[in-house]
Design an enzyme around this catalytic site. Structure first.
Site: not given
Length: 372
Positions: A357, A127, A134, A107, A314, A236, A213
């Site tokens: 995010c 990932c 996340c 995406e 989120n 972080l 990032s």
């Protein structure tokens, strides 16, 4: 009909895709064609990246014979757009496939603002880092993207925005590697993609408008400066190693002290080119949002050219976390700013299409349930 479609797909996949090749690689590739000249690669490069041309027959400053030879051997392919969604706030999300494997999808998200539009691109399919807050971390790593597949995400967005036909300012003005994956775990391909995106004879995106990032792959953080000279962001999210070990498990390999030391090395290498390093800090209710943690954050970052970006969490299905209350976020931000560290609060964008995010995930199972 179905056989003809499969036949066209097989033919397209058999041709070599020249999107993502460096100019030097393209020159080497075209050197095998008798009709090609020393300057042919440069001409093709400019057609691809300045004009957005995908059909060799439209490259009219090449001979007909050469165009036919190029068409027989190569393709200019960005990826297959399998899904396109537009949020109520005009954020746009694309699901892009890259080959005939249904798992090979990512995406990318275009976030419009009055004075700019930022494209958030992925560097891997899935990932491996498993950051606990996340959504992408719940999707296992399938593979890393090629330079072609990274550049293709930009080309799709730029085409959609009509940037290649625009005589004024381009719509897609900024680019962040904040989508799926850890960019520094795919650095060779990400680096080549950035070199293509910033080449002054092509897309010519200014380096300071591209941000890489990372969750803290310490050995390669200085390379963001030395190899490509673009902006840096650090995920972080905590001021103590024990908490960051939970939120960002990579911290067990590269703890905070090493991450901050690598940031200092990056800043020194950037020198006068340097901008503030962005430190991303997701605001989790009752987890990392206390006033004492705001003061600890200032203490950690005081010696670095820093910009703190507070990100209200989120939500996503199955998450164990909640978003910090607005007044808690405001107090945290005030402490940071009053201590002399630049700080902003990110406004959630694209939540209604799961484009905000930490919400990106490209599993084939999820997409089968979506209606365009």
């Amino acid at each position: 009909m179905l056989k003809r479609c499969y036949s066209r797909l097989a033919t397209a996949l058999a041709k070599k895709n020249i999107v993502g090749l460096s100019l030097q690689q393209l020159q080497h590739e075209l050197a095998t064609i008798a009709e090609a000249r020393k300057y042919t690669a440069q001409q093709v490069w400019e057609h691809m990246y300045r004009r957005g041309i995908t059909d060799f027959q439209d490259m009219t400053n090449l001979s007909k014979t050469l165009r036919s030879e190029l068409e027989a051997r190569y393709k200019i392919h960005y990826g297959f757009v399998q899904l396109s969604q537009v949020s109520r706030d005009q954020t746009r999300k694309w699901l892009v496939g890259f080959d005939d494997d249904p798992r090979a999808v990512v995406e990318s998200v275009l976030i419009p603002e009055p004075d700019r539009a930022t494209l958030c691109v992925s560097s891997q399919i899935g990932c491996s880092l498993q950051c606990s807050f996340c959504h992408t971390g719940t999707q296992k790593l399938f593979r890393s993207l090629t330079a072609s597949e990274v550049v293709g995400q930009y080309m799709i967005a730029a085409k959609e925005a009509n940037d290649f036909n625009s005589t004024t300012r381009k719509t897609v003005s900024n680019m962040v590697f904040m989508g799926q994956g850890e960019p520094l775990y795919n650095w060779r391909q990400v680096r080549q993609a950035i070199q293509i995106l910033t080449d002054t004879n092509g897309i010519a995106m200014p380096k300071h408008k591209i941000t890489v990032s990372t969750s803290g792959v310490v050995p390669l953080i200085p390379n963001v400066a030395s190899d490509v000279g673009v902006s840096l962001a650090i995920s972080l999210h905590a001021t103590r190693n024990d908490l960051r070990d939970v939120l960002v498990p990579l911290n067990k390999t590269f703890p905070l002290e090493l991450v901050l030391e690598a940031c200092s090395n990056y800043a020194q290498l950037m020198g006068n080119r340097g901008r503030r390093i962005t430190f991303e800090y997701v605001m989790l209710d009752g987890v990392n949002d206390s006033p004492s943690e705001a003061r600890d954050l200032v203490r950690l970052l005081r010696q670095l050219p820093s910009h703190v970006n507070l990100i209200p969490f989120n939500p996503w299905p199955g998450s164990i976390y909640r978003t910090s209350k607005p007044e808690r976020i405001e107090k945290f931000a005030t402490i940071v700013m009053d201590s002399g560290v630049h700080c902003t609060v990110r406004r959630p964008r694209g939540q209604d299409i799961m484009a905000a995010c930490g919400q990106l995930k490209s599993s084939a199972e999820k997409k089968r349930n979506l209606v365009v």
